[in-house]
Motif scaffolding. Sequence first.
Motif, PDB file in Angstrom:
ATOM      1  N   ILE A   1     106.785 -40.270  60.957  1.00  0.00           N
ATOM      2  CA  ILE A   1     106.363 -39.197  60.051  1.00  0.00           C
ATOM      3  C   ILE A   1     107.163 -39.254  58.745  1.00  0.00           C
ATOM      4  O   ILE A   1     107.427 -38.237  58.132  1.00  0.00           O
ATOM      5  N   ARG A   2     107.544 -40.467  58.352  1.00  0.00           N
ATOM      6  CA  ARG A   2     108.278 -40.658  57.111  1.00  0.00           C
ATOM      7  C   ARG A   2     107.322 -41.209  56.053  1.00  0.00           C
ATOM      8  O   ARG A   2     106.545 -42.121  56.317  1.00  0.00           O
ATOM      9  N   TYR A   3     107.405 -40.638  54.856  1.00  0.00           N
ATOM     10  CA  TYR A   3     106.495 -41.031  53.784  1.00  0.00           C
ATOM     11  C   TYR A   3     107.283 -41.370  52.521  1.00  0.00           C
ATOM     12  O   TYR A   3     108.281 -40.706  52.206  1.00  0.00           O
ATOM     13  N   LEU A   4     106.825 -42.389  51.812  1.00  0.00           N
ATOM     14  CA  LEU A   4     107.364 -42.731  50.503  1.00  0.00           C
ATOM     15  C   LEU A   4     106.397 -42.193  49.454  1.00  0.00           C
ATOM     16  O   LEU A   4     105.220 -42.554  49.443  1.00  0.00           O
ATOM     17  N   LEU A   5     106.896 -41.297  48.604  1.00  0.00           N
ATOM     18  CA  LEU A   5     106.066 -40.643  47.597  1.00  0.00           C
ATOM     19  C   LEU A   5     106.374 -41.223  46.220  1.00  0.00           C
ATOM     20  O   LEU A   5     107.539 -41.318  45.826  1.00  0.00           O
ATOM     21  N   LEU A   6     105.327 -41.575  45.486  1.00  0.00           N
ATOM     22  CA  LEU A   6     105.448 -42.047  44.111  1.00  0.00           C
ATOM     23  C   LEU A   6     104.600 -41.143  43.237  1.00  0.00           C
ATOM     24  O   LEU A   6     103.416 -40.926  43.525  1.00  0.00           O
ATOM     25  N   THR A   7     105.181 -40.617  42.179  1.00  0.00           N
ATOM     26  CA  THR A   7     104.414 -39.706  41.327  1.00  0.00           C
ATOM     27  C   THR A   7     103.417 -40.482  40.470  1.00  0.00           C
ATOM     28  O   THR A   7     103.601 -41.677  40.191  1.00  0.00           O
ATOM     29  N   ASP A   8     102.382 -39.769  40.055  1.00  0.00           N
ATOM     30  CA  ASP A   8     101.370 -40.387  39.209  1.00  0.00           C
ATOM     31  C   ASP A   8     101.965 -40.883  37.894  1.00  0.00           C
ATOM     32  O   ASP A   8     101.650 -41.983  37.421  1.00  0.00           O
TER      33      ASP A   8
END
Length: 228
Positions: free
Chosen positions: A26-33
């Motif tokens: 349940i780990r996510y890598l988030l990159l902003t737009d």
Amino acid sequence: RVRQIMLWRTGGMVVNAAVMGFIPRIRYLLLTDALLEQLPRRHVLAVMGHEVGHVRRRHMLTLFLALFAIVAVAELAISGAKGLWPWFLAGDTAERDLLHLALGLLIVLPCFGWVSRRIERQADTFAVQDLSMHPDQTSEETTHGNRISPEAVDAMAGSLELIASLHGIQPRRRSWRHGSIAWRCTYLRTLVGRPCDGLGIDRTIRRILRASVIVLLVAVVIQAGFLS
């Protein structure tokens, strides 16, 4: 190990990345737009490497252990001060509690800030280590053996400087938890040509982790002795 790389929609207002979740499933890598739209590919890879470095180096665990160890040391120091400061025992209860809190913060905040800034430095270092050993295959970058490449350092330092510029952050503005952009970039540029393994910051974080564990074990033993 992340479940998914996800787009973080901010309406183009935030240039950043983050890792969320303790457990790989349940780990996510988030990159902003805005990160994807405004930064070159090599800078995006550097920012991703920094965030992955936090996970690979188990920084959340290190921060928690360090924080608890610093609090334990602060409590022991304040307890010792009480024996040397009669007012601590004779004064008003509310005033004693307020002084106890103030002394604790004077110890905890600077120490935790110092540890946190070294954590960020190691994440920056992980990014250049990774980029040096696995250069972007779509560019003209080449491997430099097992040494930190100037291209990797330029990518990480350049991403920090560009993100700061886009957010209107002065490079020399100090940050309690992250350090200034200038401080981080100056350090990164000292790494060019050094072996990827055995860097000083990696040894520093290992010492912090070992010291934190030892302090907590000693605190548990002392507490157990008081309870018995």
